[in-house]
Design a protein around this motif. Structure first.
Motif, PDB file in Angstrom:
ATOM      1  N   TYR A 129       0.823  -1.208   0.000  1.00 54.09           N
ATOM      2  CA  TYR A 129       0.000   0.000   0.000  1.00 54.09           C
ATOM      3  C   TYR A 129       0.861   1.264   0.000  1.00 54.09           C
ATOM      4  O   TYR A 129       1.953   1.303   0.592  1.00 54.09           O
ATOM      5  CB  TYR A 129      -0.926   0.031   1.225  1.00 54.09           C
ATOM      6  CG  TYR A 129      -1.972  -1.049   1.187  1.00 54.09           C
ATOM      7  CD1 TYR A 129      -3.193  -0.834   0.551  1.00 54.09           C
ATOM      8  CD2 TYR A 129      -1.739  -2.302   1.755  1.00 54.09           C
ATOM      9  CE1 TYR A 129      -4.165  -1.836   0.496  1.00 54.09           C
ATOM     10  CE2 TYR A 129      -2.692  -3.311   1.702  1.00 54.09           C
ATOM     11  CZ  TYR A 129      -3.900  -3.065   1.073  1.00 54.09           C
ATOM     12  OH  TYR A 129      -4.842  -4.057   1.010  1.00 54.09           O
ATOM     13  N   PHE A 130       0.348   2.297  -0.655  1.00 55.71           N
ATOM     14  CA  PHE A 130       0.970   3.609  -0.592  1.00 55.71           C
ATOM     15  C   PHE A 130       0.772   4.193   0.809  1.00 55.71           C
ATOM     16  O   PHE A 130      -0.210   3.865   1.502  1.00 55.71           O
ATOM     17  CB  PHE A 130       0.343   4.562  -1.624  1.00 55.71           C
ATOM     18  CG  PHE A 130       0.786   4.301  -3.033  1.00 55.71           C
ATOM     19  CD1 PHE A 130       1.945   4.873  -3.526  1.00 55.71           C
ATOM     20  CD2 PHE A 130       0.041   3.483  -3.875  1.00 55.71           C
ATOM     21  CE1 PHE A 130       2.363   4.641  -4.827  1.00 55.71           C
ATOM     22  CE2 PHE A 130       0.436   3.242  -5.172  1.00 55.71           C
ATOM     23  CZ  PHE A 130       1.609   3.814  -5.656  1.00 55.71           C
ATOM     24  N   THR A 131       1.679   5.065   1.194  1.00 58.38           N
ATOM     25  CA  THR A 131       1.517   5.798   2.450  1.00 58.38           C
ATOM     26  C   THR A 131       0.208   6.583   2.413  1.00 58.38           C
ATOM     27  O   THR A 131      -0.156   7.154   1.384  1.00 58.38           O
ATOM     28  CB  THR A 131       2.689   6.762   2.650  1.00 58.38           C
ATOM     29  OG1 THR A 131       3.915   6.020   2.618  1.00 58.38           O
ATOM     30  CG2 THR A 131       2.579   7.511   3.967  1.00 58.38           C
ATOM     31  N   ASP A 132      -0.491   6.625   3.525  1.00 56.68           N
ATOM     32  CA  ASP A 132      -1.762   7.355   3.588  1.00 56.68           C
ATOM     33  C   ASP A 132      -1.558   8.818   3.189  1.00 56.68           C
ATOM     34  O   ASP A 132      -0.599   9.466   3.615  1.00 56.68           O
ATOM     35  CB  ASP A 132      -2.341   7.288   4.995  1.00 56.68           C
ATOM     36  CG  ASP A 132      -2.837   5.886   5.359  1.00 56.68           C
ATOM     37  OD1 ASP A 132      -3.049   5.091   4.427  1.00 56.68           O
ATOM     38  OD2 ASP A 132      -2.987   5.604   6.557  1.00 56.68           O
ATOM     39  N   ASP A 133      -2.474   9.320   2.392  1.00 54.40           N
ATOM     40  CA  ASP A 133      -2.431  10.722   1.971  1.00 54.40           C
ATOM     41  C   ASP A 133      -3.855  11.153   1.616  1.00 54.40           C
ATOM     42  O   ASP A 133      -4.666  10.339   1.144  1.00 54.40           O
ATOM     43  CB  ASP A 133      -1.511  10.891   0.758  1.00 54.40           C
ATOM     44  CG  ASP A 133      -1.216  12.343   0.451  1.00 54.40           C
ATOM     45  OD1 ASP A 133      -0.183  12.853   0.914  1.00 54.40           O
ATOM     46  OD2 ASP A 133      -2.040  12.990  -0.240  1.00 54.40           O
ATOM     47  N   SER A 134      -4.145  12.436   1.829  1.00 53.28           N
ATOM     48  CA  SER A 134      -5.496  12.938   1.540  1.00 53.28           C
ATOM     49  C   SER A 134      -5.865  12.793   0.070  1.00 53.28           C
ATOM     50  O   SER A 134      -7.053  12.785  -0.281  1.00 53.28           O
ATOM     51  CB  SER A 134      -5.609  14.412   1.962  1.00 53.28           C
ATOM     52  OG  SER A 134      -4.659  15.197   1.257  1.00 53.28           O
ATOM     53  N   ALA A 135      -4.858  12.664  -0.798  1.00 51.28           N
ATOM     54  CA  ALA A 135      -5.143  12.491  -2.222  1.00 51.28           C
ATOM     55  C   ALA A 135      -5.914  11.199  -2.492  1.00 51.28           C
ATOM     56  O   ALA A 135      -6.580  11.072  -3.528  1.00 51.28           O
ATOM     57  CB  ALA A 135      -3.839  12.478  -3.019  1.00 51.28           C
ATOM     58  N   PHE A 136      -5.843  10.250  -1.545  1.00 50.21           N
ATOM     59  CA  PHE A 136      -6.527   8.971  -1.727  1.00 50.21           C
ATOM     60  C   PHE A 136      -7.925   8.961  -1.119  1.00 50.21           C
ATOM     61  O   PHE A 136      -8.563   7.901  -1.062  1.00 50.21           O
ATOM     62  CB  PHE A 136      -5.688   7.840  -1.128  1.00 50.21           C
ATOM     63  CG  PHE A 136      -4.312   7.715  -1.721  1.00 50.21           C
ATOM     64  CD1 PHE A 136      -4.120   7.743  -3.095  1.00 50.21           C
ATOM     65  CD2 PHE A 136      -3.195   7.588  -0.910  1.00 50.21           C
ATOM     66  CE1 PHE A 136      -2.856   7.635  -3.659  1.00 50.21           C
ATOM     67  CE2 PHE A 136      -1.919   7.477  -1.452  1.00 50.21           C
ATOM     68  CZ  PHE A 136      -1.755   7.508  -2.830  1.00 50.21           C
ATOM     69  N   GLY A 137      -8.390  10.112  -0.657  1.00 48.79           N
ATOM     70  CA  GLY A 137      -9.763  10.227  -0.170  1.00 48.79           C
ATOM     71  C   GLY A 137     -10.064   9.409   1.061  1.00 48.79           C
ATOM     72  O   GLY A 137     -11.207   8.936   1.248  1.00 48.79           O
ATOM     73  N   GLY A 138      -9.088   9.224   1.920  1.00 54.50           N
ATOM     74  CA  GLY A 138      -9.313   8.504   3.165  1.00 54.50           C
ATOM     75  C   GLY A 138      -9.325   6.990   3.024  1.00 54.50           C
ATOM     76  O   GLY A 138      -9.615   6.280   3.997  1.00 54.50           O
TER      77      GLY A 138
END
Length: 578
Positions: free
Chosen positions: A86-95
């Motif tokens: 998984y990619f690191t959590d980021d707001s670009a992924f919409g939560g």
């Protein structure tokens, strides 16, 4: 080995590291310097990586589940990814948790060829992947690359599998897929954080073991262990180096990464970096040649440092430091006889061994061949036709009309003043290089003008073919000679061909060589190409430096790798010894 998620990194284990020059940014498709690359390799991941201890360098799967399945006479590579990355959590992924898929690698490979991104790494794929050059050509017409448009060369098989179809066999493709420009980038990150040029130099988000949590441009970077990283068990085998056994005993079975934070400071001045290491403010230290006498004696660690527990990891860097001429420059460029004579005279007047002794304190070896030791294709028996012969160099200038004026300096054959502008980094090493070259030009009666710039500014200017001369180091992206011979290939101008060289005969031979595997036939072409470099003199082959890495006593498991430069993923720190 990948195990169920257990976060192993300890936030109390902090590695302090130092860069001698500023970084440029952290977009894998754009950054073109080793320092930025070290950070990028810690945040992003490629399909393949290198075994930590194996020498010579050995490829192993990284995000790929296995090595590629090669078929169709070497023209088709089938690659399957590991699931659950998984990619690191980021707001670009919409939560939502964003899983790495095959589509991300297809997107990232296309991005290297997107004209809007202006990647310096397009040469890695140019002319190789079926349909990719045509897609880029269409983008140059429309101003937009259609990432959604399928191309035959990048075939999506399923969520975790894709195929790369080549125009012809490429014997270095797997090495290319282990090089950081081919790291997986999520399109959502580019869409949200682009700087308007399609670049994301300031907002890196990957699947790797670290996350950039602080960046003071040109000053400081902090990488914290990625709490969502899947981790791996340290399980590398010792090679023939006796030091390997100790490293295996220290590290075997540990879940990685162990280090919870990497703090990187940019300290351009040699003396300041050395004082920081002496004071244990730096834990892992690249001992550049100018500092070598402080720690080394005849290539060995001084007893006073060894008695403190400091250790040395030393290799010949797989690099070529060359002195290039800008072949597009009106003073030193071109293929006319008088311009060739000028470049050859300068090449013959420069004492490479003296520069090694003065600038690098002997911590380098002179090269006769463009491919350095430790790289496939190196020829230790090759002898260059370019020797240190200042008397002949002066006679050559006389013969081709570079006459001296009343002031003692030579003029161009057309009577105009002859001035060479030599560019270097604005630091103490750069100053020493300028002084060495001033000495060379004084032998020839040529006036030299010094041009000192910050490292990122030098890189930007040379990609635009705006520098006249510079000492340019190139460290192996992958351990094959093609990575060095491509430095003089005309179509790579603006990318890796820093001298903006275009020699038609050389280009034709290079194109023949890339279709061949390592072996006698390719070596013959490399010899011909090297002789052309000596005849036309777009460059003076220089040296390969030693890489001397000093370790504080509490740094565990470190060994300098010839290709990877972010070894902190594989090492540990003993805080009790700190």
């Amino acid at each position: 080995m990948v195990l169920p998620f257990v976060h192993a990194a300890d936030s109390h284990k902090v590695l302090h590291y130092v860069f001698p020059s500023p970084e440029t940014g952290f977009d894998p498709a754009v950054a073109h310097d080793m320092y930025s690359g070290q950070v990028i390799r810690s945040i992003y991941e490629t399909l393949y990586a290198y075994d930590y201890l194996a020498r010579p360098a050995k490829l192993v799967p990284s995000t790929a589940a296995s090595m590629p399945v090669v078929s169709n006479h070497g023209k088709t590579y089938t690659i399957t990814l590991k699931k659950g990355i998984y990619f690191t959590d980021d707001s670009a992924f919409g939560g939502k948790k964003r899983e790495l898929t095959a589509s991300d690698y297809i997107y990232s490979l296309k991005r290297l060829m997107d004209p809007a991104v202006r990647s310096t790494w397009g040469w890695l794929l140019e002319g190789k992947v079926i349909g990719l050059d045509a897609l880029a050509k269409q983008a140059r017409k429309t101003g937009h690359l259609d990432y959604a448009k399928p191309i035959r060369g990048l075939e999506l098989v399923d969520r975790y599998t894709f195929r790369i179809h080549l125009n012809k066999p490429d014997y270095n493709l797997t090495h290319v897929l282990a090089h950081y420009p081919t790291s997986a980038v999520a399109h959502e990150i580019v869409d949200k954080y682009t700087d308007g040029n399609g670049q994301i130099m300031a907002h890196p988000v990957g699947t790797g073991p670290y996350v950039l949590t602080e960046w003071q441009r040109g000053s400081k970077m902090i990488l914290d262990a990625n709490p969502a990283y899947r981790g791996f068990i340290w399980d590398f085998r010792a090679g023939s180096d006796p030091e390997d056994k100790r490293i295996v005993e220290e590290m075997k079975g540990k879940r990685m990464p162990q280090i919870g934070r990497v703090e990187i400071a940019v300290i351009p001045e040699d003396q300041s970096r050395w004082l920081a290491f002496e004071n244990r403010e730096v834990d892992l230290f690249n001992l550049d040649g100018p500092l070598a006498p402080r720690a080394l004696e005849k290539g060995h660690l001084r007893p006073e440092l060894a008695s403190k527990g400091v250790r040395l990891s030393r290799i010949i860097e797989p690099e070529l430091s060359q002195f290039y001429f800008n072949m597009q420059n009106e003073v030193v460029g071109g293929l006319s006889k008088e311009k060739i004579a000028l470049r050859r005279a300068i090449a013959m007047a420069h004492n490479v061994k003296e520069e090694i002794n003065v600038v690098w304190n002997g911590e380098a070896i002179p090269l006769e061949y463009p491919i350095p030791p430790g790289i496939i294709g190196h020829d230790a028996k090759y002898k260059s036709s370019v020797r240190y012969e200042p008397k002949i160099a002066n006679a050559l200038l006389d013969k081709f009309g570079y006459k001296k004026g009343a002031d003692g300096y030579r003029r161009m054959p057309n009577g105009k003043p002859l001035v060479i502008v030599f560019s270097a980094r604005a630091d103490s090493t750069g100053q020493q290089q300028l002084e060495m070259w001033k000495k060379t030009f004084d032998k020839l009666g040529i006036k030299m003008q010094s041009d000192k710039r910050l490292f990122p500014d030098l890189l930007k200017a040379e990609k635009q073919c705006r520098l006249m001369m510079r000492t340019s180091p190139w460290i192996a992206d992958y351990p094959d000679g093609s990575n060095f011979m491509q430095l003089f290939y005309g179509p790579h101008t603006g990318q890796s061909n820093n001298g903006c060289t275009r020699i038609p005969q050389y280009d034709r031979l290079y194109e023949q060589s890339v279709a061949l595997p390592d072996g006698h036939e390719r070596d013959l072409l490399y010899h011909k190409m090297t002789r052309l470099l000596e005849v036309y003199a777009p460059t003076r082959i220089g040296y390969a430096r030693y890489r001397n890495m000093l370790l504080q006593p509490y740094v565990i498991g470190y060994k300098k790798h010839p290709v990877m430069h972010n070894e902190w993923i594989y090492i540990d720190i003993d805080n009790d010894k700190r």
